[in-house]
Design an enzyme around this catalytic site. Sequence first.
Site, PDB file in Angstrom:
ATOM      1  CE  LYS A  39      -4.063   2.166   1.019  1.00  0.00           C
ATOM      2  NZ  LYS A  39      -5.285   2.103   0.187  1.00  0.00           N
ATOM      3  CD  GLU A 118      -5.705  -1.174  -0.732  1.00  0.00           C
ATOM      4  OE1 GLU A 118      -6.615  -0.377  -0.471  1.00  0.00           O
ATOM      5  OE2 GLU A 118      -5.159  -1.902   0.113  1.00  0.00           O
TER       6      GLU A 118
END
Length: 232
Positions: A39, A118
Amino acid sequence: MAKRTYFVAGTDTDAGKTLVTAGLLAAANRQGLKTIGLKPVAAGCEQTEQGLRNGDALLLQQTASVKLSYEQINPVAFEPPIAPHIAAAREGRQLSADRLAAFCRGALMQPADLALIEGAGGWRVPLNARETLARLPQQLGTPVILVVGMKLGCLNHALLTAEAIARDGLTLAGWVANRIDPQMSCYQENLETLTGMFRAPLIGEVPFLDDPKPEHIADYLKIDKFYDLSAV
Protein backbone atom coordinates in the site's frame (compact mmCIF):
# COMPACT_ATOMS: atom_id res chain seq x y z
CA MET A 1 11.57 -10.56 -7.47
CA ALA A 2 7.85 -11.28 -7.57
CA LYS A 3 6.93 -13.51 -10.52
CA ARG A 4 3.65 -11.70 -11.11
CA THR A 5 2.64 -8.26 -9.89
CA TYR A 6 -0.79 -6.63 -10.17
CA PHE A 7 -2.12 -3.21 -9.28
CA VAL A 8 -5.47 -3.31 -7.46
CA ALA A 9 -7.66 -0.32 -8.30
CA GLY A 10 -11.15 0.61 -7.17
CA THR A 11 -14.07 2.34 -8.79
CA ASP A 12 -14.15 4.78 -5.87
CA THR A 13 -13.16 5.30 -2.26
CA ASP A 14 -14.67 2.55 -0.09
CA ALA A 15 -15.18 0.20 -3.05
CA GLY A 16 -13.50 -2.48 -0.96
CA LYS A 17 -10.00 -2.51 -2.44
CA THR A 18 -8.24 -3.46 0.79
CA LEU A 19 -10.58 -6.29 1.74
CA VAL A 20 -10.50 -7.74 -1.77
CA THR A 21 -6.71 -7.37 -1.95
CA ALA A 22 -6.38 -9.16 1.39
CA GLY A 23 -8.86 -11.80 0.20
CA LEU A 24 -6.81 -12.39 -2.95
CA LEU A 25 -3.66 -12.73 -0.83
CA ALA A 26 -5.43 -15.24 1.43
CA ALA A 27 -6.68 -17.21 -1.59
CA ALA A 28 -3.17 -17.30 -3.04
CA ASN A 29 -1.74 -18.38 0.30
CA ARG A 30 -4.08 -21.38 0.21
CA GLN A 31 -2.49 -22.41 -3.07
CA GLY A 32 0.96 -22.33 -1.49
CA LEU A 33 2.00 -19.12 -3.23
CA LYS A 34 4.43 -16.70 -1.62
CA THR A 35 2.57 -13.40 -1.49
CA ILE A 36 3.35 -9.71 -0.97
CA GLY A 37 0.84 -6.92 -0.36
CA LEU A 38 1.84 -3.25 -0.74
CA LYS A 39 0.00 0.00 0.00
CA PRO A 40 2.56 2.58 -1.19
CA VAL A 41 0.56 5.65 -0.17
CA ALA A 42 -2.09 5.82 2.55
CA ALA A 43 -4.02 8.73 4.03
CA GLY A 44 -5.94 8.17 7.23
CA CYS A 45 -3.28 6.88 9.60
CA GLU A 46 -3.04 6.78 13.38
CA GLN A 47 -0.11 7.90 15.48
CA THR A 48 1.43 4.97 17.34
CA GLU A 49 4.64 4.39 19.27
CA GLN A 50 6.10 3.02 16.05
CA GLY A 51 4.96 6.01 13.98
CA LEU A 52 2.02 6.49 11.64
CA ARG A 53 0.12 3.30 10.93
CA ASN A 54 -2.73 2.66 8.47
CA GLY A 55 -5.28 -0.08 9.15
CA ASP A 56 -5.44 -1.14 5.50
CA ALA A 57 -1.67 -1.47 5.23
CA LEU A 58 -1.55 -3.42 8.50
CA LEU A 59 -4.14 -5.86 7.15
CA LEU A 60 -2.04 -6.47 4.05
CA GLN A 61 1.04 -6.94 6.23
CA GLN A 62 -0.77 -9.49 8.38
CA THR A 63 -2.25 -11.41 5.43
CA ALA A 64 0.72 -11.64 3.04
CA SER A 65 2.91 -14.71 3.52
CA VAL A 66 6.16 -12.82 2.82
CA LYS A 67 6.70 -10.71 5.91
CA LEU A 68 7.95 -7.20 5.17
CA SER A 69 8.49 -4.25 7.46
CA TYR A 70 5.66 -1.76 7.72
CA GLU A 71 7.78 0.89 5.99
CA GLN A 72 8.25 -1.40 2.98
CA ILE A 73 4.51 -1.94 2.71
CA ASN A 74 3.41 1.65 3.32
CA PRO A 75 6.34 4.01 2.73
CA VAL A 76 4.22 7.17 2.42
CA ALA A 77 1.70 7.71 5.23
CA PHE A 78 -0.47 10.71 6.11
CA GLU A 79 -2.58 11.16 9.20
CA PRO A 80 -5.70 12.96 7.88
CA PRO A 81 -8.13 10.87 5.78
CA ILE A 82 -8.04 13.23 2.81
CA ALA A 83 -6.72 13.14 -0.76
CA PRO A 84 -3.01 12.27 -0.62
CA HIS A 85 -1.82 15.30 -2.63
CA ILE A 86 -3.71 17.63 -0.28
CA ALA A 87 -2.28 15.88 2.77
CA ALA A 88 1.20 16.15 1.26
CA ALA A 89 0.79 19.86 0.50
CA ARG A 90 -0.27 20.54 4.10
CA GLU A 91 2.99 18.96 5.27
CA GLY A 92 5.13 20.65 2.65
CA ARG A 93 5.86 17.31 0.97
CA GLN A 94 5.83 16.39 -2.69
CA LEU A 95 4.39 13.15 -4.03
CA SER A 96 5.62 11.67 -7.29
CA ALA A 97 5.05 8.46 -9.21
CA ASP A 98 8.82 8.06 -9.62
CA ARG A 99 9.33 7.97 -5.86
CA LEU A 100 6.45 5.57 -5.24
CA ALA A 101 7.66 3.29 -8.04
CA ALA A 102 11.14 3.22 -6.49
CA PHE A 103 9.66 2.21 -3.13
CA CYS A 104 7.64 -0.56 -4.79
CA ARG A 105 10.59 -1.89 -6.78
CA GLY A 106 12.62 -2.10 -3.59
CA ALA A 107 9.94 -4.12 -1.79
CA LEU A 108 9.37 -6.31 -4.85
CA MET A 109 12.98 -7.48 -4.77
CA GLN A 110 11.83 -9.97 -2.14
CA PRO A 111 11.21 -13.40 -3.72
CA ALA A 112 7.47 -14.00 -4.18
CA ASP A 113 5.02 -15.65 -6.54
CA LEU A 114 2.35 -12.95 -6.39
CA ALA A 115 2.53 -9.29 -5.39
CA LEU A 116 -0.48 -7.00 -5.13
CA ILE A 117 -0.10 -3.23 -5.01
CA GLU A 118 -3.21 -1.51 -3.68
CA GLY A 119 -4.04 1.95 -4.92
CA ALA A 120 -5.75 4.78 -3.06
CA GLY A 121 -9.25 5.99 -3.88
CA GLY A 122 -10.15 5.74 -7.56
CA TRP A 123 -8.05 5.54 -10.71
CA ARG A 124 -7.49 9.28 -11.17
CA VAL A 125 -6.55 10.28 -7.62
CA PRO A 126 -3.99 13.11 -8.01
CA LEU A 127 -0.44 12.77 -6.74
CA ASN A 128 0.53 16.31 -7.69
CA ALA A 129 -0.46 19.00 -10.20
CA ARG A 130 0.67 16.85 -13.14
CA GLU A 131 0.35 13.20 -12.16
CA THR A 132 -2.34 10.87 -10.89
CA LEU A 133 -1.80 7.58 -9.08
CA ALA A 134 -2.47 5.84 -12.40
CA ARG A 135 1.08 6.80 -13.32
CA LEU A 136 2.40 4.27 -10.78
CA PRO A 137 1.12 1.09 -12.48
CA GLN A 138 2.13 2.65 -15.80
CA GLN A 139 5.72 3.02 -14.61
CA LEU A 140 5.75 -0.47 -13.14
CA GLY A 141 4.02 -1.95 -16.18
CA THR A 142 1.60 -3.97 -14.07
CA PRO A 143 -1.76 -5.38 -15.16
CA VAL A 144 -4.75 -4.11 -13.17
CA ILE A 145 -7.39 -5.86 -11.08
CA LEU A 146 -10.46 -3.67 -10.67
CA VAL A 147 -12.65 -3.80 -7.58
CA VAL A 148 -16.18 -2.64 -8.39
CA GLY A 149 -18.15 -1.44 -5.39
CA MET A 150 -21.59 -2.76 -6.28
CA LYS A 151 -24.04 0.05 -5.56
CA LEU A 152 -26.24 2.49 -7.46
CA GLY A 153 -24.03 4.26 -10.02
CA CYS A 154 -21.43 1.50 -10.24
CA LEU A 155 -21.99 0.88 -13.95
CA ASN A 156 -20.79 4.34 -14.93
CA HIS A 157 -17.88 4.29 -12.46
CA ALA A 158 -16.76 0.82 -13.53
CA LEU A 159 -16.97 1.37 -17.28
CA LEU A 160 -15.25 4.77 -17.13
CA THR A 161 -12.47 3.29 -15.01
CA ALA A 162 -12.00 0.38 -17.42
CA GLU A 163 -11.82 2.87 -20.32
CA ALA A 164 -9.20 4.91 -18.47
CA ILE A 165 -7.11 1.82 -17.70
CA ALA A 166 -7.11 0.86 -21.39
CA ARG A 167 -6.36 4.45 -22.46
CA ASP A 168 -3.36 4.45 -20.14
CA GLY A 169 -2.00 1.43 -22.00
CA LEU A 170 -2.56 -1.10 -19.23
CA THR A 171 -4.29 -4.47 -19.24
CA LEU A 172 -7.36 -5.16 -17.13
CA ALA A 173 -6.51 -8.64 -15.88
CA GLY A 174 -9.80 -9.17 -14.07
CA TRP A 175 -12.42 -7.60 -11.87
CA VAL A 176 -14.21 -8.32 -8.63
CA ALA A 177 -17.83 -7.47 -7.84
CA ASN A 178 -17.88 -6.37 -4.20
CA ARG A 179 -21.37 -5.90 -2.81
CA ILE A 180 -20.99 -2.91 -0.52
CA ASP A 181 -24.72 -2.10 -0.52
CA PRO A 182 -26.77 -5.10 0.67
CA GLN A 183 -29.97 -3.34 -0.41
CA MET A 184 -28.80 -2.58 -3.96
CA SER A 185 -31.65 -2.75 -6.45
CA CYS A 186 -31.21 -4.91 -9.55
CA TYR A 187 -27.90 -6.33 -8.34
CA GLN A 188 -27.99 -9.31 -10.69
CA GLU A 189 -28.88 -7.17 -13.71
CA ASN A 190 -25.99 -4.80 -12.93
CA LEU A 191 -23.62 -7.74 -12.55
CA GLU A 192 -24.73 -9.22 -15.87
CA THR A 193 -24.33 -5.85 -17.58
CA LEU A 194 -20.73 -5.50 -16.42
CA THR A 195 -19.93 -9.13 -17.20
CA GLY A 196 -21.16 -8.60 -20.73
CA MET A 197 -19.35 -5.29 -21.29
CA PHE A 198 -16.00 -6.02 -19.65
CA ARG A 199 -13.39 -7.87 -21.70
CA ALA A 200 -11.76 -9.19 -18.53
CA PRO A 201 -12.76 -12.20 -16.43
CA LEU A 202 -14.87 -11.92 -13.31
CA ILE A 203 -12.57 -13.09 -10.53
CA GLY A 204 -15.37 -13.36 -8.02
CA GLU A 205 -18.46 -11.96 -6.35
CA VAL A 206 -18.01 -10.93 -2.74
CA PRO A 207 -21.35 -10.67 -0.92
CA PHE A 208 -22.03 -8.16 1.82
CA LEU A 209 -20.38 -9.65 4.90
CA ASP A 210 -20.99 -8.64 8.51
CA ASP A 211 -17.52 -9.86 9.47
CA PRO A 212 -15.33 -9.43 6.38
CA LYS A 213 -12.09 -11.22 7.17
CA PRO A 214 -9.57 -12.09 4.41
CA GLU A 215 -10.06 -15.85 4.86
CA HIS A 216 -13.82 -15.41 4.44
CA ILE A 217 -13.46 -13.20 1.36
CA ALA A 218 -11.05 -15.73 -0.17
CA ASP A 219 -13.93 -18.22 -0.34
CA TYR A 220 -15.55 -16.10 -3.08
CA LEU A 221 -12.45 -15.44 -5.20
CA LYS A 222 -10.83 -17.54 -7.92
CA ILE A 223 -7.22 -16.53 -8.47
CA ASP A 224 -6.91 -19.00 -11.35
CA LYS A 225 -8.98 -16.51 -13.36
CA PHE A 226 -5.88 -14.30 -13.63
CA TYR A 227 -2.96 -16.37 -12.25
CA ASP A 228 -1.78 -19.56 -13.96
CA LEU A 229 -1.53 -21.97 -11.04
CA SER A 230 -0.19 -24.73 -13.30
CA ALA A 231 3.05 -22.76 -13.60
CA VAL A 232 3.64 -22.81 -9.82
